[in-house]
Design a protein around this motif. Structure first.
Motif: not given
Length: 108
Positions: A1-3, A6-8, A16-18, A32-33
Motif C-alpha cells: 500500500m505504501l509503495g 509513493f507511485i501515485f 484522496c476521496p475527501f 506523502t509528498r
C-alpha cells in the motif's frame, strides 16, 4: 500500500476521496509528498506541502526508539493520562492544518 502511495505521488495522481467529494484538500493531502521531501533532506519544501510531515516522522522515530528499547508502555501511559488534552490538541491542529491546506496552491 505504501509503495502504491509513493507511485501515485510520483505520477501526481490523487487518491484522496475527501478531495474528490468536497473538492478541497483534507488535512492529510500532500503528506506523502511532504515525507518524500523530508526523506530527501529538503525540510522547507516538505513543510510547504504539509506541515504535519515533520511532526509525523519525528513521532514515528521516537516511537520506534521506545519500541526498540521495549519501553513503549511509557508512551501508552502518557497518552492514557492526558487523553482529553491530546484529543483537544489534535482537533485544534487538524483544524489549523485544514485551513492551511485549503489555501495551499501546491495541493490543487
Amino acid at each position: 500500500m505504501l509503495g502504491l502511495t509513493f507511485i501515485f505521488s510520483i505520477l501526481n495522481i490523487r487518491i484522496c476521496p475527501f478531495f474528490y467529494i468536497f473538492n478541497i484538500p483534507c488535512p492529510g493531502c500532500g503528506l506523502t509528498r511532504s515525507i518524500i521531501f523530508l526523506l530527501k533532506g529538503n525540510i522547507i519544501e516538505s513543510l510547504k506541502y504539509n506541515v504535519l510531515g515533520l511532526p509525523l516522522v519525528v513521532c514515528c522515530i521516537i516511537y520506534s526508539l521506545f519500541f526498540i528499547l521495549k519501553k513503549e508502555y511509557l508512551i501508552d501511559e502518557f497518552l492514557r493520562k492526558r487523553k482529553k488534552f491530546i484529543i483537544i490538541l489534535f482537533a485544534i491542529i487538524f483544524i489549523i492544518v485544514q485551513l492551511i491546506n485549503i489555501f495551499n496552491p501546491r495541493l490543487y
